[in-house]
Enzyme design. Structure first.
Site, PDB file in Angstrom:
ATOM      1  N   ARG A   1       0.819  -1.217   0.000  1.00 39.84           N
ATOM      2  CA  ARG A   1       0.000   0.000   0.000  1.00 39.84           C
ATOM      3  C   ARG A   1       0.853   1.267   0.000  1.00 39.84           C
ATOM      4  NH1 ARG A   1      -2.998  -1.182   5.384  1.00 39.84           N
ATOM      5  NH2 ARG A   1      -0.803  -1.561   5.725  1.00 39.84           N
TER       6      ARG A   1
ATOM      7  N   GLU B   1      16.485 -22.869  19.678  1.00 38.54           N
ATOM      8  CA  GLU B   1      16.845 -21.493  19.336  1.00 38.54           C
ATOM      9  C   GLU B   1      17.280 -20.768  20.595  1.00 38.54           C
ATOM     10  OE1 GLU B   1      14.408 -19.660  16.014  1.00 38.54           O
ATOM     11  OE2 GLU B   1      12.909 -20.787  17.125  1.00 38.54           O
TER      12      GLU B   1
ATOM     13  N   LYS C   1       3.953 -19.903   5.591  1.00 38.99           N
ATOM     14  CA  LYS C   1       3.277 -20.172   6.849  1.00 38.99           C
ATOM     15  C   LYS C   1       2.903 -18.869   7.538  1.00 38.99           C
ATOM     16  CE  LYS C   1       5.610 -20.929  10.445  1.00 38.99           C
ATOM     17  NZ  LYS C   1       6.606 -20.797  11.509  1.00 38.99           N
TER      18      LYS C   1
ATOM     19  N   ASP D   1       3.904 -22.963  15.522  1.00 39.41           N
ATOM     20  CA  ASP D   1       4.948 -22.204  14.834  1.00 39.41           C
ATOM     21  C   ASP D   1       6.041 -23.118  14.277  1.00 39.41           C
ATOM     22  OD1 ASP D   1       6.240 -19.708  14.101  1.00 39.41           O
ATOM     23  OD2 ASP D   1       7.668 -20.066  15.721  1.00 39.41           O
TER      24      ASP D   1
ATOM     25  N   LYS E   1      12.368 -21.730  22.286  1.00 38.73           N
ATOM     26  CA  LYS E   1      13.053 -20.433  22.248  1.00 38.73           C
ATOM     27  C   LYS E   1      13.848 -20.278  23.542  1.00 38.73           C
ATOM     28  CE  LYS E   1      10.565 -18.778  18.672  1.00 38.73           C
ATOM     29  NZ  LYS E   1      11.153 -18.694  17.343  1.00 38.73           N
TER      30      LYS E   1
ATOM     31  N   HIS F   1      10.406 -23.240   4.844  1.00 40.05           N
ATOM     32  CA  HIS F   1      11.780 -22.912   4.451  1.00 40.05           C
ATOM     33  C   HIS F   1      12.795 -23.951   4.928  1.00 40.05           C
ATOM     34  CE1 HIS F   1      12.165 -21.120   8.482  1.00 40.05           C
ATOM     35  NE2 HIS F   1      13.465 -21.121   8.312  1.00 40.05           N
TER      36      HIS F   1
ATOM     37  N   LYS G   1      16.671 -25.817   3.192  1.00 44.67           N
ATOM     38  CA  LYS G   1      17.997 -25.781   3.831  1.00 44.67           C
ATOM     39  C   LYS G   1      18.893 -26.838   3.207  1.00 44.67           C
ATOM     40  CE  LYS G   1      16.550 -23.954   8.326  1.00 44.67           C
ATOM     41  NZ  LYS G   1      17.351 -22.789   8.631  1.00 44.67           N
TER      42      LYS G   1
ATOM     43  N   HIS H   1       7.931 -27.318  10.478  1.00 44.62           N
ATOM     44  CA  HIS H   1       9.346 -27.664  10.323  1.00 44.62           C
ATOM     45  C   HIS H   1       9.705 -29.029  10.918  1.00 44.62           C
ATOM     46  CE1 HIS H   1       9.421 -23.590   9.105  1.00 44.62           C
ATOM     47  NE2 HIS H   1       9.657 -23.037  10.259  1.00 44.62           N
TER      48      HIS H   1
HETATM   49  P1  NDP Z   1       5.255  -7.482   7.565  1.00 41.38           P
HETATM   50  O1  NDP Z   1       4.153  -7.018   8.459  1.00 41.38           O
HETATM   51  O2  NDP Z   1       6.627  -7.033   7.830  1.00 41.38           O
HETATM   52  O3  NDP Z   1       4.902  -7.044   6.061  1.00 41.38           O
HETATM   53  C1  NDP Z   1       3.597  -7.079   5.558  1.00 41.38           C
HETATM   54  C2  NDP Z   1       3.578  -6.501   4.173  1.00 41.38           C
HETATM   55  O4  NDP Z   1       2.222  -6.497   3.716  1.00 41.38           O
HETATM   56  C3  NDP Z   1       4.074  -5.069   4.060  1.00 41.38           C
HETATM   57  O5  NDP Z   1       4.807  -4.910   2.876  1.00 41.38           O
HETATM   58  C4  NDP Z   1       2.776  -4.254   3.974  1.00 41.38           C
HETATM   59  O6  NDP Z   1       3.058  -3.069   3.293  1.00 41.38           O
HETATM   60  C5  NDP Z   1       1.907  -5.208   3.171  1.00 41.38           C
HETATM   61  N1  NDP Z   1       0.482  -4.973   3.347  1.00 41.38           N
HETATM   62  C6  NDP Z   1      -0.220  -4.862   4.506  1.00 41.38           C
HETATM   63  N2  NDP Z   1      -1.522  -4.640   4.257  1.00 41.38           N
HETATM   64  C7  NDP Z   1      -1.648  -4.616   2.909  1.00 41.38           C
HETATM   65  C8  NDP Z   1      -2.752  -4.419   2.024  1.00 41.38           C
HETATM   66  N3  NDP Z   1      -3.997  -4.209   2.482  1.00 41.38           N
HETATM   67  N4  NDP Z   1      -2.531  -4.446   0.697  1.00 41.38           N
HETATM   68  C9  NDP Z   1      -1.282  -4.656   0.230  1.00 41.38           C
HETATM   69  N5  NDP Z   1      -0.191  -4.861   0.996  1.00 41.38           N
HETATM   70  C10 NDP Z   1      -0.381  -4.832   2.327  1.00 41.38           C
HETATM   71  O7  NDP Z   1       5.125  -9.073   7.506  1.00 41.38           O
HETATM   72  P2  NDP Z   1       6.288 -10.143   7.198  1.00 41.38           P
HETATM   73  O8  NDP Z   1       7.043  -9.685   6.017  1.00 41.38           O
HETATM   74  O9  NDP Z   1       7.028 -10.442   8.442  1.00 41.38           O
HETATM   75  O10 NDP Z   1       5.446 -11.457   6.873  1.00 41.38           O
HETATM   76  C11 NDP Z   1       4.758 -11.654   5.672  1.00 41.38           C
HETATM   77  C12 NDP Z   1       4.183 -13.061   5.635  1.00 41.38           C
HETATM   78  O11 NDP Z   1       5.244 -14.000   5.667  1.00 41.38           O
HETATM   79  C13 NDP Z   1       3.299 -13.415   6.819  1.00 41.38           C
HETATM   80  O12 NDP Z   1       2.320 -14.329   6.404  1.00 41.38           O
HETATM   81  C14 NDP Z   1       4.254 -14.086   7.780  1.00 41.38           C
HETATM   82  O13 NDP Z   1       3.580 -14.949   8.662  1.00 41.38           O
HETATM   83  C15 NDP Z   1       5.101 -14.859   6.788  1.00 41.38           C
HETATM   84  N6  NDP Z   1       6.424 -15.205   7.297  1.00 41.38           N
HETATM   85  C16 NDP Z   1       7.306 -14.222   7.661  1.00 41.38           C
HETATM   86  C17 NDP Z   1       8.570 -14.566   8.079  1.00 41.38           C
HETATM   87  C18 NDP Z   1       9.575 -13.522   8.423  1.00 41.38           C
HETATM   88  O14 NDP Z   1      10.727 -13.905   8.643  1.00 41.38           O
HETATM   89  N7  NDP Z   1       9.222 -12.251   8.465  1.00 41.38           N
HETATM   90  C19 NDP Z   1       9.007 -15.985   8.186  1.00 41.38           C
HETATM   91  C20 NDP Z   1       7.992 -16.917   7.768  1.00 41.38           C
HETATM   92  C21 NDP Z   1       6.765 -16.523   7.339  1.00 41.38           C
HETATM   93  P3  NDP Z   1       2.156  -1.732   3.386  1.00 41.38           P
HETATM   94  O15 NDP Z   1       1.940  -1.461   4.831  1.00 41.38           O
HETATM   95  O16 NDP Z   1       2.976  -0.708   2.671  1.00 41.38           O
HETATM   96  O17 NDP Z   1       0.907  -2.053   2.654  1.00 41.38           O
HETATM   97  C1  BG6 Z   2      10.085 -19.649  11.548  1.00 40.07           C
HETATM   98  C2  BG6 Z   2       9.426 -19.467  12.889  1.00 40.07           C
HETATM   99  O1  BG6 Z   2       9.265 -20.385  10.695  1.00 40.07           O
HETATM  100  O2  BG6 Z   2      11.311 -20.351  11.727  1.00 40.07           O
HETATM  101  C3  BG6 Z   2      10.343 -18.727  13.852  1.00 40.07           C
HETATM  102  O3  BG6 Z   2       8.227 -18.718  12.714  1.00 40.07           O
HETATM  103  C4  BG6 Z   2      11.681 -19.417  13.935  1.00 40.07           C
HETATM  104  O4  BG6 Z   2       9.758 -18.660  15.140  1.00 40.07           O
HETATM  105  C5  BG6 Z   2      12.247 -19.663  12.550  1.00 40.07           C
HETATM  106  O5  BG6 Z   2      12.550 -18.574  14.676  1.00 40.07           O
HETATM  107  C6  BG6 Z   2      13.496 -20.527  12.628  1.00 40.07           C
HETATM  108  O6  BG6 Z   2      14.086 -20.599  11.360  1.00 40.07           O
HETATM  109  P1  BG6 Z   2      15.647 -20.832  11.218  1.00 40.07           P
HETATM  110  O7  BG6 Z   2      15.855 -20.939   9.749  1.00 40.07           O
HETATM  111  O8  BG6 Z   2      16.310 -19.617  11.828  1.00 40.07           O
HETATM  112  O9  BG6 Z   2      15.952 -22.069  11.975  1.00 40.07           O
END
Ligand code: NDP
Ligand code: BG6
Length: 486
Positions: free
Chosen positions: A51, A217, A149, A236, A333, A179, A183, A241
């Site tokens: 957005r 972890e 996930k 989680d 954790k 993911h 690995k 995993h």
């Molecule tokens: P974030 O909250 O950091 O990012 C969310 C993204 O979605 C932002 O780019 C936001 O941008 C966008 N967004 C939110 N609302 C809208 C909307 N209405 N329309 C379009 N875009 C939107 O989340 P993460 O990156 O951490 O996680 C993303 C997904 O990946 C989740 O499902 C999470 O569970 C999964 N995940 C994340 C991991 C991680 O390491 N972060 C690991 C494993 C899974 P903006 O606000 O500009 O719209």
């Molecule tokens: C994610 C979990 O899927 O895997 C986290 O949501 C966790 O809680 C992570 O920390 C662990 O991944 P890795 O690759 O660092 O072992």
């Protein structure tokens, strides 16, 4: 030395949630590394959407900053960065509204190149995006959709998600990421089992005493409190995993290294898991403060949280190969160290021929180390060197992938590098099929349901090996956990 890579054909990759944590920390660096290794063609188009108000230049600046933050400086190269950023484009799109989808169509090519839509957004948007793409007429045989996930929080929601995805996409177009499957060492587990004859005759209840799967972890949940507190370690980590690692360890050899051949075998393992009925076979824990380290409840900012930050359990795979062999799983954790490994402990020798003290052979253990120090060790009993009788000692055959790669000047690739390129290549082997996800939830759901009437999680000190009860889980079977040591 550069890794041996096969370049992929030009593709379009749409990253929904391109400004978020996952995109910046994992996807953008992974794609950069693939370009640096010569796998990503210059003609690739990566279209970020979110957005946030910005143009393509703004997104390139965001991506460039992500590279500076998440790619080690020694892997950054000005020319590759310029080429990589040149592939990026941006579209402002609020996926919760019907507007803007036709603009996405305008950003995509008209050729029949593969087009992958990566949903790096909260799960509540998955259905909306699948529908948006579909209604905009953007789905054809070359279209793929990638989801991360959490894939549901129980069987019912996982089914609902699968049904939503199935409305616009064939199963062969859906890429569900775990993911851990990307690995390097997890893939090596399959090579170890199915590219060598050595272990297969021993890989069964006749020779294996038990299996331990540990994902420990050292980090806590700081910064992810509200998300994690609503999920817990079972959803989680275990549902995805750890069960995937169990499947790869326990499955029968697939006929081919092909998506459905591999996934059929994993599914059979999930379906062969005995329902976990005895409450004593599951331990859930929560860390308490220790010195400077805050407690789980403090980090979660929830004084009365009952969410588990640790799970240990005893699983049984009821089939001919594994009858009677416990698979002990644990994850948590704020444990002593960050260690992930699968350890296959073989049976004791049937009869020890060596008399006297210091002459008891210890069982062989094959340990597949996922992280850190990726590698495989096989512990053996040998004669203690020198004169003075037949004393026995333990030693390890040690194969470190990390060292091997370092010696050839290669870096250990991140799981996302492999997985993103597999999506582009159209290879689903390392992705979960819908029925696998459902089978995993079907096993997990009753365990979580039983906690409604169970006592609170057992407390453990931050920085320890987990709650005392987890030690007892093995002690009462006359076994012990391996140390959580790096
Ligand atoms: P974030 O909250 O950091 O990012 C969310 C993204 O979605 C932002 O780019 C936001 O941008 C966008 N967004 C939110 N609302 C809208 C909307 N209405 N329309 C379009 N875009 C939107 O989340 P993460 O990156 O951490 O996680 C993303 C997904 O990946 C989740 O499902 C999470 O569970 C999964 N995940 C994340 C991991 C991680 O390491 N972060 C690991 C494993 C899974 P903006 O606000 O500009 O719209
Ligand atoms: C994610 C979990 O899927 O895997 C986290 O949501 C966790 O809680 C992570 O920390 C662990 O991944 P890795 O690759 O660092 O072992």
């Amino acid at each position: 030395m550069a890794a041996r890579v096969v370049p992929v054909d030009p593709f379009d990759l749409v990253v929904f949630g391109a400004t978020g944590d996952l995109a910046r920390r994992k996807l953008i660096p992974a794609l950069y590394h693939r370009m640096a290794d010569g796998q990503m063609p210059d003609g690739a188009r990566i279209i970020g959407t979110a957005r946030s108000e910005m143009d393509a230049e703004g997104f390139r600046a965001l991506a460039s900053e992500a590279l500076d933050t998440f790619v080690p400086a020694e892997n950054l190269d000005a020319d590759i960065r310029r080429r990589f950023l040149g592939c990026l484009d941006y579209l402002k799109l609020d996926v919760s509204t019907p507007e803007g989808w036709t603009n996405l169509r305008g950003k995509l090519g008209t050729d029949d190149r593969p087009c992958a839509h990566y949903l790096s957004v909260a799960p509540r948007f998955f259905g909306m995006i699948a529908e948006g793409i579909s209604k905009a007429g953007l789905v054809d045989a070359n279209t793929r959709i990638v989801v991360e996930k959490p894939l549901g929080r129980d069987l019912a929601s996982a089914r609902a998600l699968n049904a939503q995805l199935a409305e616009g996409f064939e199963e062969s177009q859906v890429y569900r990421i775990d993911h851990y499957l990307g690995k390097e060492t997890v893939q090596n587990l399959m090579a170890l089992r199915f590219a060598n004859t050595l272990f297969e005759p021993l890989w069964n209840a006749q020779h294996v005493d038990h299996v331990q799967i540990t994902v420990a972890e050292s980090v806590g949940i700081a910064g992810r409190g509200p998300y994690y507190d609503n999920v817990g370690a079972m959803r989680d980590m275990v549902q995805n995993h750890l069960l995937q690692l169990l499947c790869l360890t326990a499955m029968e050899p697939p006929a081919r290294f092909e998506p459905d051949a591999v996934r059929d075998e994993k599914l059979k393992v999930l379906r062969a898991l005995e329902p976990l009925i005895d409450p004593a076979d599951v331990v859930r824990g929560q860390y308490r403060a220790n010195g400077e380290t805050k407690s789980y409840r403090e980090e979660a900012e929830n004084d009365s949280s009952m969410t588990e930050s640790f799970v240990a359990l005893k699983a049984k795979v009821s089939n001919w190969r594994w009858a009677g062999v416990p698979f002990y799983l644990r994850t948590g954790k704020r444990l002593r160290n960050r260690v992930s490994e699968i350890a296959i402990q073989f049976r004791d020798v049937p009869h020890s021929i060596f008399p006297g003290a210091g002459a008891t052979p210890h069982p062989n253990v094959l340990a597949i180390r996922l992280q850190p120090d990726e590698g495989i060790t096989l512990s053996m009993t040998v004669k203690d060197p020198g004169p003075g009788g037949m004393r026995l000692a333990d030693t390890k055959l040690d194969m470190s992938f990390a060292e091997r790669l370092a010696a050839t000047g290669m870096r250990m690739p991140d799981a996302y590098e492999r997985l993103v390129m597999d999506v582009i290549r159209g290879d689903q082997t390392l992705f979960m099929r819908g029925d696998e996800v459902e089978a995993a939830w079907a096993w997990i759901d009753p365990i979580i349901a039983a906690w409604q009437s169970a006592p609170a999680p057992k407390l453990y000190d931050a920085g320890s090996s987990g709650p005392e009860d987890a030690l007892m889980l093995l002690h009462r079977d006359g076994r012990r956990w391996r140390e959580i040591e790096t």
